[in-house]
Motif scaffolding. Structure first.
Motif, PDB file in Angstrom:
ATOM      1  N   GLU A 161      76.574 -38.536  69.889  1.00 33.18           N
ATOM      2  CA  GLU A 161      76.149 -38.219  68.532  1.00 33.18           C
ATOM      3  C   GLU A 161      77.299 -37.812  67.609  1.00 33.18           C
ATOM      4  OE1 GLU A 161      73.186 -35.237  68.764  1.00 33.18           O
ATOM      5  OE2 GLU A 161      71.698 -36.511  69.776  1.00 33.18           O
ATOM      6  N   VAL A 162      78.462 -37.495  68.166  1.00 40.77           N
ATOM      7  CA  VAL A 162      79.559 -36.998  67.323  1.00 40.77           C
ATOM      8  C   VAL A 162      80.348 -38.128  66.665  1.00 40.77           C
ATOM      9  CG1 VAL A 162      79.779 -34.921  68.701  1.00 40.77           C
ATOM     10  CG2 VAL A 162      81.170 -36.913  69.273  1.00 40.77           C
ATOM     11  N   GLY A 163      80.265 -39.336  67.181  1.00 42.41           N
ATOM     12  CA  GLY A 163      81.017 -40.455  66.615  1.00 42.41           C
ATOM     13  C   GLY A 163      81.890 -41.119  67.653  1.00 42.41           C
ATOM     14  N   GLN A 214      90.983 -38.788  67.726  1.00 41.15           N
ATOM     15  CA  GLN A 214      89.803 -38.016  67.355  1.00 41.15           C
ATOM     16  C   GLN A 214      88.581 -38.582  68.062  1.00 41.15           C
ATOM     17  OE1 GLN A 214      89.813 -39.963  63.044  1.00 41.15           O
ATOM     18  NE2 GLN A 214      87.946 -38.763  63.327  1.00 41.15           N
ATOM     19  N   VAL A 215      87.577 -37.720  68.241  1.00 42.06           N
ATOM     20  CA  VAL A 215      86.288 -38.146  68.776  1.00 42.06           C
ATOM     21  C   VAL A 215      85.263 -37.819  67.702  1.00 42.06           C
ATOM     22  CG1 VAL A 215      84.650 -37.973  70.673  1.00 42.06           C
ATOM     23  CG2 VAL A 215      87.074 -37.591  71.092  1.00 42.06           C
ATOM     24  N   GLY A 216      84.977 -38.780  66.850  1.00 42.72           N
ATOM     25  CA  GLY A 216      84.081 -38.537  65.727  1.00 42.72           C
ATOM     26  C   GLY A 216      84.645 -37.465  64.814  1.00 42.72           C
ATOM     27  N   VAL A 253      90.291 -41.819  79.446  1.00 43.57           N
ATOM     28  CA  VAL A 253      90.503 -40.628  78.622  1.00 43.57           C
ATOM     29  C   VAL A 253      89.232 -40.273  77.861  1.00 43.57           C
ATOM     30  CG1 VAL A 253      91.768 -39.717  76.631  1.00 43.57           C
ATOM     31  CG2 VAL A 253      92.987 -40.987  78.402  1.00 43.57           C
ATOM     32  N   VAL A 254      88.558 -41.298  77.315  1.00 39.25           N
ATOM     33  CA  VAL A 254      87.307 -41.070  76.585  1.00 39.25           C
ATOM     34  C   VAL A 254      86.263 -40.436  77.500  1.00 39.25           C
ATOM     35  CG1 VAL A 254      85.395 -42.219  75.398  1.00 39.25           C
ATOM     36  CG2 VAL A 254      87.746 -42.900  74.920  1.00 39.25           C
ATOM     37  N   GLU A 255      86.201 -40.885  78.752  1.00 39.15           N
ATOM     38  CA  GLU A 255      85.246 -40.303  79.692  1.00 39.15           C
ATOM     39  C   GLU A 255      85.550 -38.832  79.942  1.00 39.15           C
ATOM     40  OE1 GLU A 255      85.526 -42.845  83.074  1.00 39.15           O
ATOM     41  OE2 GLU A 255      83.906 -44.171  82.393  1.00 39.15           O
TER      42      GLU A 255
END
Length: 540
Positions: A230-232, A50-52, A213-215
């Motif tokens: 801002e999403v976490g 998950q991303v935030g 992957v995060v990038e």
């Protein structure tokens, strides 16, 4: 001799042999289950990536990336235990002695074993890729399958880690100190460091690829007007959520040139680890050094490992050498007693044979320290996990010794196999109880009745887990691969994995597996053991 063709033939033959083993099927099924777990339904109460407050829509790019990441983490651990018997297998089957008489060079032989291990792990990734397609269609959020975006993460994230794992497994097996159970435990902690530390942006060689992957995920969020800062934070791991996550369209994993260079570096390191033992590996030739003894995990210098231990005659005029009884157990007097008791005593002796005095000293030390801990509930949090890590290599013998010692056919003729299995399980329970006796006594003197109950249930659960995994896989490595993460999760506060009552809630009650789950799980595992034994006897 055509070297490339010979290497390929050796690797393919070894690959075909490995994929027929039960351990391969068990690890593969676990990987498929992980693929399902990593792509939960939108209304499910958990996520793995998950991303935030967001997750990607289940298209080929997102599902391929999530399953590849989860699969890479699992197979770099579980797959290691599957492929790390490449050398000992040849020794135990006698193939190694035949190879010692051939002109095959050390580095050619090691290269073939390394290639075979890579093929085994890559085949598991292939099954995971198929699982990803099935899960995409099952979730139904995006029905169009993009094979390029789906396979890209498997090739660029997971495969280089499999090459590194294969090289490390071969190196561990070629180093005398690491080829036995100690190496299996050490790899778990090495893997833990790589899995956790490798997720950071400053991890050496890009770590396990999470930062890239995060990038890519952040770029997709920005393209849709969402500020990723801002999403976490990004999270990789099983996480419980209270409400469904918001979704965004993930356009795909886009690796940078630097990332690709780090993946090539990981592949090169894996190859180097695999070929490094060519400097000292004797290739089963007793005249060149130490031959591998698969039963003991160490070598014997200057001579071949015999098929069975030989005890010299008492004197020169004696009857000559004789074969030592199985397991090196001393011969005892035949006495009249309960057959079930004799059988249990025999299984205990087989299970604990060869345990050094320092191991028992560790049990006594932990038991003594447990009596000094206050309050009594603190024993379950700290000392009980230590006490129930201590015998992990001995538990892993349950269900496997008859296969690894080559006496399966003899014991197959035993008229009451279920009694023998029950006695083997009883020996495991007694060992578990002995290892954890110190914390149990402290709980009893501290009136921690609930903790004592979960101690008992844990003592029933552990040998059942060891016996079922050993029976199904016929190798001790699978239990080590499963138990160590289970233990590690309980120690680190993951309540659903706590099988020993180590974690407590605000009211002091155990927060982990309930008594019903432990009792039901123990009964189910023993049922599988007995059913498997019956089916094999009927088939054999």
């Amino acid at each position: 001799m055509r070297t490339p063709r010979t290497l390929f033939a050796l690797a393919v033959g070894d690959f075909r042999d490995r994929v027929r083993r039960p351990a391969y099927a068990v690890i593969l099924l676990a990987a498929v289950g992980l693929g399902h777990l990593a792509t939960p339904a939108g209304e499910a109460g958990w996520v793995v990536v998950q991303v935030g407050d967001y997750r990607g829509t289940y298209n080929s790019a997102y599902i391929g990336t999530v399953v590849a990441l989860a699969g890479a983490l699992w197979l770099s651990l579980g797959g290691f235990y599957v492929v790390r018997n490449a050398l000992s297998r040849d020794e135990s089957t006698g193939v190694g002695r035949l190879l010692a008489a051939t002109p095959v060079k050390n580095h050619h032989y090691l290269a073939s074993k390394f290639l075979s291990s890579v093929l085994v792990l890559a085949s598991m990734l292939g099954v995971l890729a198929v699982t990803a397609v099935v899960m995409q269609l099952a979730r139904g959020e995006v029905m169009a399958v993009d094979p390029v975006e789906l396979l890209k993460p498997f090739l660029l994230i997971a495969l280089p880690l499999m090459v590194l794992t294969a090289g490390a497994a071969l190196l561990f097996e070629a180093v005398p100190l690491l080829r036995a159970g100690f190496g299996n435990i050490l790899w778990f902690f090495v893997w833990s460091v790589l899995a956790i530390g490798g997720q950071g942006p400053n991890a050496p060689l890009g770590g396990i690829g999470v930062h890239s992957v995060v990038e890519s995920l952040g770029a997709s969020l920005k393209a849709q007007g969402i500020d990723p800062t801002e999403v976490g934070e990004f999270s990789l791991g099983l996480t419980l959520i209270e409400a469904p996550l918001k979704t965004f369209d993930f356009s795909g994993f886009v690796p940078s040139g630097q990332y690709l260079a780090t993946r090539l570096a990981l592949v090169a390191i894996g190859v180097a680890l695999a070929l490094l033992p060519a400097l000292w590996f004797p290739r089963f030739d007793p005249a060149r050094g130490r031959a591998v003894d698969p039963a003991r995990g160490r070598g014997v210098r200057g001579r071949a490992v015999p098929d069975a231990p030989v005890v010299a005659a008492a004197d020169a005029g004696g009857p000559g050498p004789r074969t030592k009884p199985f397991g090196g157990l001393p011969r005892g007097q035949v006495t009249r007693s309960n057959p079930a008791v004799r059988l249990l005593v025999g299984e205990v002796r087989i299970l604990i044979q060869g345990i050094p005095l320092w191991w028992w000293a560790g049990v006594v030390t932990l038991a003594g320290i447990s009596q000094l801990v206050t309050p009594a509930t603190a024993v379950a949090r700290v000392l009980l996990p230590l006490a129930w890590l201590w015998p992990v290599l001995i538990w892993s013998r349950l269900g496997t010794q008859r296969y690894e010692a080559g006496v399966e056919a003899i014991l197959g003729a035993y008229p009451t196999a279920h009694r023998r299995i029950a006695a083997e399980w009883g020996a495991g329970f007694l060992l578990t109880a002995a290892a954890g006796i110190g914390p149990a006594v402290r709980m009893a003197t501290g009136a921690d009745t609930t903790g004592l109950l979960h101690w008992l249930l844990g003592a029933l659960f552990i040998p059942s887990l060891a016996l079922v995994l050993g029976t199904l896989s016929r190798t001790h490595r699978l239990f080590q691969a499963v138990y160590l993460p289970l233990w590690y999760g309980a120690v680190n506060g993951i309540a659903p994995l706590d099988f020993m009552g180590a974690l407590r809630g605000p009211d002091g009650m155990p927060a982990g597996m309930s008594a019903g789950v432990l009792i039901g799980g123990t009964a189910a595992m023993l049922g599988i053991v007995f059913a498997t034994s019956t089916a094999r006897r009927a088939a054999g």
